[in-house]
Enzyme design. Structure first.
Site, PDB file in Angstrom:
ATOM      1  N   GLY A   1      49.750  14.143  66.511  1.00  0.00           N
ATOM      2  CA  GLY A   1      48.655  13.377  65.902  1.00  0.00           C
ATOM      3  C   GLY A   1      48.826  13.283  64.396  1.00  0.00           C
ATOM      4  O   GLY A   1      48.618  12.220  63.796  1.00  0.00           O
TER       5      GLY A   1
ATOM      6  N   CYS B   1      46.938  19.044  66.036  1.00  0.00           N
ATOM      7  CA  CYS B   1      47.802  18.244  66.902  1.00  0.00           C
ATOM      8  C   CYS B   1      48.971  17.766  66.045  1.00  0.00           C
ATOM      9  O   CYS B   1      48.772  16.964  65.123  1.00  0.00           O
ATOM     10  CB  CYS B   1      47.031  17.063  67.488  1.00  0.00           C
ATOM     11  SG  CYS B   1      48.026  16.012  68.559  1.00  0.00           S
TER      12      CYS B   1
ATOM     13  N   CYS C   1      55.087  17.352  72.020  1.00  0.00           N
ATOM     14  CA  CYS C   1      54.083  18.285  71.482  1.00  0.00           C
ATOM     15  C   CYS C   1      54.628  18.845  70.175  1.00  0.00           C
ATOM     16  O   CYS C   1      55.536  19.692  70.189  1.00  0.00           O
ATOM     17  CB  CYS C   1      53.776  19.393  72.478  1.00  0.00           C
ATOM     18  SG  CYS C   1      52.450  20.487  71.884  1.00  0.00           S
TER      19      CYS C   1
ATOM     20  N   HIS D   1      49.397   7.476  70.636  1.00  0.00           N
ATOM     21  CA  HIS D   1      48.292   7.812  69.727  1.00  0.00           C
ATOM     22  C   HIS D   1      47.584   6.553  69.242  1.00  0.00           C
ATOM     23  O   HIS D   1      48.247   5.539  68.976  1.00  0.00           O
ATOM     24  CB  HIS D   1      48.817   8.567  68.494  1.00  0.00           C
ATOM     25  CG  HIS D   1      49.262   9.966  68.808  1.00  0.00           C
ATOM     26  ND1 HIS D   1      48.452  11.056  68.622  1.00  0.00           N
ATOM     27  CD2 HIS D   1      50.419  10.444  69.322  1.00  0.00           C
ATOM     28  CE1 HIS D   1      49.093  12.152  69.001  1.00  0.00           C
ATOM     29  NE2 HIS D   1      50.300  11.808  69.433  1.00  0.00           N
TER      30      HIS D   1
ATOM     31  N   GLU E   1      42.653  15.324  72.005  1.00  0.00           N
ATOM     32  CA  GLU E   1      43.949  15.239  72.676  1.00  0.00           C
ATOM     33  C   GLU E   1      43.827  14.807  74.135  1.00  0.00           C
ATOM     34  O   GLU E   1      43.005  15.334  74.887  1.00  0.00           O
ATOM     35  CB  GLU E   1      44.663  16.595  72.635  1.00  0.00           C
ATOM     36  CG  GLU E   1      45.306  16.913  71.315  1.00  0.00           C
ATOM     37  CD  GLU E   1      46.331  18.002  71.454  1.00  0.00           C
ATOM     38  OE1 GLU E   1      47.012  18.059  72.496  1.00  0.00           O
ATOM     39  OE2 GLU E   1      46.462  18.820  70.511  1.00  0.00           O
TER      40      GLU E   1
HETATM   41  N1  LIG Z   1      47.893  16.099  74.254  1.00  0.00           N
HETATM   42  C1  LIG Z   1      49.202  15.519  73.885  1.00  0.00           C
HETATM   43  C2  LIG Z   1      50.332  16.559  74.036  1.00  0.00           C
HETATM   44  C3  LIG Z   1      50.228  17.663  73.032  1.00  0.00           C
HETATM   45  C4  LIG Z   1      50.171  17.139  71.639  1.00  0.00           C
HETATM   46  C5  LIG Z   1      49.731  18.139  70.594  1.00  0.00           C
HETATM   47  N2  LIG Z   1      49.382  19.440  71.077  1.00  0.00           N
HETATM   48  C6  LIG Z   1      50.805  18.252  69.538  1.00  0.00           C
HETATM   49  O1  LIG Z   1      50.886  19.285  68.876  1.00  0.00           O
HETATM   50  O2  LIG Z   1      51.541  17.276  69.342  1.00  0.00           O
HETATM   51  C7  LIG Z   1      49.539  14.372  74.820  1.00  0.00           C
HETATM   52  O3  LIG Z   1      48.999  14.326  75.924  1.00  0.00           O
HETATM   53  O4  LIG Z   1      50.356  13.535  74.426  1.00  0.00           O
END
Ligand SMILES: N[C@H](CCC[C@H](N)C(=O)O)C(=O)O
Length: 269
Positions: free
Chosen positions: A212, A209, A74, A151, A200
């Site tokens: 992302g 994100c 994250c 991703h 997400e």
């Molecule tokens: N939903 C993402 C985790 C959080 C990613 C996002 N909140 C960030 O800041 O990188 C996943 O399941 O891989």
């Protein structure tokens, strides 16, 4: 058991942070994490972050999506934890070890080396992850990259025009992605400047994100439509992503502590 928490966010991607480095928490289940994250009946956040002792780094960061699922990385939370911790640190995550460096009003994070092979993303079967022969509605020929978490990245003429709320969950749960996937839709906004919207995995649309932004900037550099460092504009604000072929990704951006509180663990377990 009364549990203190710190409410934080990175460009509006928000977190409930539990610092269990000194005092262990009771066992965390997906159901408990989902209840805490619930914005109607819980405290409310995109991800719950739990800090624990580590044998392999300065400490461990565990990440639970709003659906309760524990995941590997994250980016925005990494900057928030850097702000909270206050000094440089190496942090163990399920997606690998990352390096935090607090900076004015936020942090810079070494997010590790991206992975491009189909079985590292992972995908359900072999294909060229730099130009995938797949599509959904107006979105096609994406790239797929693992930056600690998985991703898929689509480049379109106008990212703001894509109804990501509708197509995001369809792609997230497609059988091509055995661990589901974070869905990124980006446009070139200028020289080395991208705009990005993210659906997400385990959460839905978020204001930002970090992983992302990392995956999308790396994809744009690989595609030759941007050069490092890349400015990525998300609905919640901007991140700077630096990466050179073969190296690790460096993400720089803001982090905010909103408020501190506490809750009764038994109310959520
Ligand atoms: N939903 C993402 C985790 C959080 C990613 C996002 N909140 C960030 O800041 O990188 C996943 O399941 O891989």
């Amino acid at each position: 058991m009364r549990i203190p928490f710190i409410k934080m966010h990175g460009l509006g991607n928000d977190f409930v942070v539990l610092d269990a480095r000194e005092t262990a928490l009771p066992a965390i289940t997906d159901a408990i994490a989902a209840r805490i994250a619930d914005r109607r009946e819980g405290i409310g956040c995109d991800q719950m972050i739990v800090l624990e002792p580590s044998d392999a780094a300065d400490f461990k960061m565990r990440i639970f999506n709003a659906d309760g699922g524990e995941v590997e990385a994250c980016g925005n939370a990494s900057r928030a934890v850097a702000l909270l911790h206050g000094t440089a640190a190496r942090v163990e995550t399920a997606g690998g070890t990352i390096a935090l460096e607090p900076a004015e009003g936020g942090a810079s994070v070494d997010m590790g080396v991206p992975k491009f092979k189909w079985d590292a993303v992972p995908l359900a079967y072999a294909m060229d992850t730099a130009n995938m022969p797949v599509g959904w509605d107006d979105l096609d020929a994406p790239m797929a990259i693992n930056v600690g978490n998985p991703h898929v990245i689509f480049f379109v003429d106008d990212a703001d025009a894509i109804n990501l709320a509708a197509i995001g969950p369809v792609i997230e749960t497609d059988p091509l992605f055995p661990e589901r996937i974070n869905v990124n839709v980006a446009s070139v906004a200028g020289e080395d400047h991208l705009t990005l919207h993210v659906w997400e995995r385990g959460v839905g649309l978020t204001r930002a994100c970090g992983t992302g932004a990392c995956a999308t900037a790396v994809a744009a550099i690989r595609k030759g439509i941007a050069r490092s460092p890349v400015n990525v504009t998300l609905p919640g604000g901007d991140l700077t992503i630096a990466w050179e072929q073969g190296g690790s990704i460096r993400m720089t951006g803001p982090a905010t502590e909103a408020y501190r509180g506490s809750f009764e663990w038994d109310d959520y377990s």
